[in-house]
Design an enzyme around this catalytic site. Structure first.
Site, PDB file in Angstrom:
ATOM      1  N   GLY A 277       0.840  -1.188   0.000  1.00 31.14           N
ATOM      2  CA  GLY A 277       0.000   0.000   0.000  1.00 31.14           C
ATOM      3  C   GLY A 277       0.876   1.238   0.000  1.00 31.14           C
ATOM      4  CD  GLU A 314       3.265   3.607   5.288  1.00 26.54           C
ATOM      5  OE1 GLU A 314       4.453   3.416   5.609  1.00 26.54           O
ATOM      6  OE2 GLU A 314       2.449   2.680   5.128  1.00 26.54           O
TER       7      GLU A 314
HETATM    8 ZN   LIG Z   1       3.907  -0.181   8.165  1.00 26.04          ZN
END
Ligand SMILES: [Zn+2]
Length: 871
Positions: A277, A314
């Protein structure tokens, strides 16, 4: 990293010993890399020039480091006149290169110089080629073990070093890396320019990042940190939602963490082909487009949440992973569990109507599901080979890691927990850490026995089942006690052992907050829970516990009238999913689950209705006969149609996000499990209009679009199929494209299923999406047998796309939707002949799920039939 994966045990014994021992020696350690790449996009190759400053701990003639798919031109070791030419020996199986010099290297600092060439591969790992709108891009994805494909490196997380990157690229292109650009000069030659980046702080090799192409960026800032959201030129303006989110998230983290964002700038880049992702490269986060980019005007609540959630994940990695890194991949939860846990905080702070607490409870449920299999693994588990390491990025590392952190945070108090987190980060900044370092820090900050609690959840597999019984009061009715018993919860008939130190937190009637948490250390314990004489208790306050709970029937009956009004949505979700799991484990009859569903007619939490919708669909597909299926559908309509009438099909302009999400959940539930003719007809009309068919186009309400498209496609004809395929090709936003692509997998007509499957062989379905696309067909009961035949028949063409990281586990786990002995045997036979080393544990789990389903169908199908007949 953000991607669902699963771990390898069986194959280990078959591998040669050298593969098991593929760790680098520690005599020579890196301090700094100077890396220069001349990137040739037209020919998909690059030339590399590398200088590594290393420290030699004891005299040696040899340096061993990692390298794969690299062609060495020249290697010298030493400085100036003392430099020696080194012989290079490659070990392809272990992905290492050994440099040997005639005269042994002295103890102390020296330099390794390497000239080499490499390929921009098409496997979405290492330094790879991505294609978009007729042109080439070069992008990196190094986690877990692929930095070695771009430059010879000490490619293990504990070898931290600084990196100075220089890229020579075509004149019209830009480049992005971890550091800020410090110079950009024309040449060499008339058609090239050379971009030099500032050196990074000390970090692991898997966090180095480079991207080359005609990327364009939106620019912003937060707390004086410049933030850019970058994409291919046509998609630049789809980065607005991400930029707003990134600014809010950075401000939030700078307040939460004692260490402010330490990397000077933050670039976030969407690339046309990306296996995971997203990836948390230090100060240069890389993404697949659909998870970052969306149209501000038409993005659904789900998409806006997804963008914020992955960004928050993230960005949390910049602390958990990039600043402080696990010493080895066996503690990958220190990265992934922590980023998953942390990501919910900025979302909850900014969006009260997103009901993040329900999402957290849902994450815990996801982990409990996998962890209830015998073939689960402990959070901390040995891994050696690249395939084992990749498969460790699973729900145990992510969702179980996060759930265990939430439980301990709630037990010690969030401020105390935050102090412990900050102490842990400060002690290990720019260095590495192990699980023990973390629980010692929280024990020290809290004074509570966290170093006894956490190892029972981190070092042993499985889920505790807490059985609650004997709620009773003393003679004066001034206090009450209850008995808790613990054992390991497993699905199916198997037994397994385990003993935990579980903080069990209680809420309910007359339960005083200060007496609400109890540390359960024994197999059976009686505790004082309330200051009065309560009529009922709920033994998972806030749904923060990582365990299943089972009550006696009389306790559950006392609780029932209070579920709707007094439990929070997160608590209700945990109660419903516990009841579902107890049925799946053969401990309760399916009818007690259905009785709880009957009480959900007024439920307004979308997250709960989504779970219940999936569970009812499971009952429909696996636990009914042809005649009882129709009765089940009628039952589902009778329970949930009033809710549909309340929310209506058409939203008003001023509605909140949670109201929109509720409507989408009800449409999905009634359209699928309820087979509701009105909902299906409305969905088909609305979708046809939005695609420009019927009475003129009208855009779908964004948040309703997924549910409408899915329901309409499940009951769609050839004309709708053609319209969806065409819409997929011309979709301007990644969100629209993903939605249409997913809908193509939902048709029931065999001819349309076959035509849909054929698309997997065309460039229309990118490699990054192939496994997910096929999984869509395998999860569709009407398409499943044809899809599996197609995968087997076309394996030679499909295999390269299904072996990219994460695709192997996605495909393998989707086969867990089979529920018969013949398909199980066929699955075993196929993978015996076509091994998927990165999905070995996933295959075990898939087979266990099929076995559980077969047993459940035998035991519960008659009960469902009887219950429906008696209504
Ligand atoms: Zn991660």
């Amino acid at each position: 990293m953000r991607a669902p994966f699963g771990l390898l045990t069986v194959l280990v014994s078959l591998l040669p010993a050298s593969v098991l021992a593929q760790r680098l020696p520690t005599i020579v350690t890196p301090e700094h890399y100077d890396l220069a790449f001349a990137v040739d996009l037209a020919h998909a190759r690059f030339e590399g020039t590398e200088t590594i400053r290393v420290t030699v701990a004891e005299p040696t003639p040899r340096i061993v480091l990692n390298a794969a798919e690299i062609q060495f031109d020249e290697v010298t070791i030493g400085r100036g006149a003392a430099a020696q030419h080194a012989a290079v020996a490659l070990d392809a199986a272990n992905q290492t290169a050994t440099f040997t010099v005639p005269k042994p290297l002295d103890r102390g600092p020296t330099e390794v110089h390497v000239r080499y060439t490499g390929v921009l591969n098409d496997e979405l790992r290492g330094f790879y080629l991505s294609k978009g709108r007729g042109r080439n891009y070069a992008v990196t994805q190094f986690e877990s073990t692929d930095a070695r494909r771009a430059f010879p490196s000490f490619d293990e997380p504990a070898f931290k070093a600084t990196y100075a990157v220089t890229l020579t690229i075509d004149r019209g292109d830009t480049a992005i890396s971890n550091g800020k650009v410090v110079s950009d000069t024309p040449g060499p030659g008339a058609t090239r320019h050379t971009v030099k980046f500032a050196p990074t702080p000390r970090m692991s090799a898997y966090l180095v990042a480079m991207a080359v192409g005609d990327f364009q960026c939106l620019e912003g800032a937060s707390d004086n940190i410049p933030i850019r959201i970058c994409a291919t030129p046509d998609k630049k303006n789809l980065g607005r939602i991400a930029l707003d989110s990134a600014q809010q998230i950075l401000r939030f983290y700078n307040q939460y963490f004692a260490t402010k964002y330490p990397f000077g700038k933050l670039d976030v880049l969407a690339v046309p082909d990306f296996a995971a992702g997203a990836m948390e490269n230090t100060a240069a986060i890389f993404y697949r487009e659909a998870d970052l980019l969306a149209d501000t005007k038409s993005a659904s609540v789900e998409t806006r949440k997804n963008i914020a959630s992955i960004l928050a994940h993230e960005m949390a990695h910049q602390w958990f992973g990039d600043l402080v890194t696990m010493a080895w991949w066996d503690d990958i939860w220190l990265n992934e569990g922590f980023a998953t846990w942390m990501a919910n905080k900025p979302l909850a702070a900014a969006h009260a109507d997103w009901n993040v607490a329900v999402d957290e409870s849902g994450e815990t449920q996801k982990a409990l599901g996998v962890d209830s299999l015998r073939s689960t693994r402990p959070i901390h588990a040995d891994v050696s080979t690249p395939a084992q390491i990749d498969e460790a990025f699973d729900a145990i590392a992510y969702e179980k890691g996060a759930a265990v952190l939430r439980m301990v945070e709630h037990y010690v108090g969030s401020e105390t927990f935050r102090k412990g987190i900050n102490a842990y980060l400060e002690a290990h900044a720019y260095k590495n850490a192990a699980s023990e370092d973390f629980w010692k820090a929280i024990s020290a900050s809290s004074g509570k026995p966290v170093e006894r609690i956490l190892p029972t959840f981190v070092n042993q597999p499985g889920v505790p089942l807490i059985e609650v019984s004997d709620l009773s009061c003393n003679a004066g009715r001034t206090e009450a006690q209850v008995t808790f018993a613990q054992s390991r919860f497993v699905l199916g008939a198997a037994q397994a052992s385990g003993r935990w130190q579980v903080p069990v937190c209680v809420t309910g009637d007359r339960v005083a907050a200060e007496t609400s948490c109890h540390l359960l250390t024994e197999p059976r314990q009686t505790v004082r829970v309330a200051s009065g004489c309560p009529s009922w208790i709920f033994a998972n306050a806030g749904a923060f516990g990582y365990y299943r709970t089972a009550y006696t029937p009389s306790m559950l009956a006392e609780m029932a009238p209070h579920i709707e009004g007094e439990l929070t949505p997160a608590e209700r979700l945990s109660l419903i999913d516990d009841e579902w799991a107890l049925m799946r484990a053969g401990r309760h009859d399916v009818t007690s689950y259905l009785t709880i569903v009957t009480g959900l007619a007024k439920e307004h939490a979308a997250g709960i209705l989504e779970d219940v919708g999936a569970q009812l669909r499971f009952v429909h597909d696996y636990l009914t006969t042809a005649s009882s299926a129709a009765k089940l559908e009628a039952y589902v309509r009778s329970v949930f149609q009033p809710l549909m009438r309340e929310v209506g099909f058409t939203p008003s302009a001023s509605e909140s996000d949670d109201r929109r999400a509720l409507r989408a959940a009800v449409v999905q539930l009634l359209g699928n499990a309820g087979n509701d003719p009105d909902v299906i007809a409305q969905a088909r009309t609305a979708l046809a209009r939005s695609l420009g068919r019927g009475t003129g186009p009208a855009a779908l309400e964004p948040t309703l679009a997924s549910a409408v498209t899915a329901v309409a496609a499940s009951h769609g004809d050839a004309a709708l199929f053609d319209a969806l395929v065409e819409a997929t090709q011309r979709a301007a936003s990644p969100e629209d494209r993903s939605r249409y692509q997913a809908a193509v997998t939902r048709f029931q007509d065999p001819a349309l299923v076959d035509r849909g499957l054929q698309l997997a062989l065309t460039p229309q379905i990118r490699s990054q999406d192939t496994a997910l696309f096929l999984a869509g067909f395998l999860n569709n009961p009407a398409a499943r047998p044809r899809a599996w035949s197609f995968v087997k028949d076309r394996w030679p063409q499909l295999e390269p796309k299904l072996k990219i990281v994460g695709a192997d586990t996605t495909l393998t786990s989707s086969l867990g939707s089979f529920c018969d002995a013949a398909s199980r045997a066929d699955t075993v036979a196929f993978f015996a002949g076509h091994p998927m080393p990165g999905a070995t544990r996933t295959l075990e789990q898939t087979l266990e799920r099929i076995d559980n389903c077969i047993a459940l169908r035998e035991s519960q199908m008659p009960a469902v039939e009887r219950w429906l007949a008696s209504r």
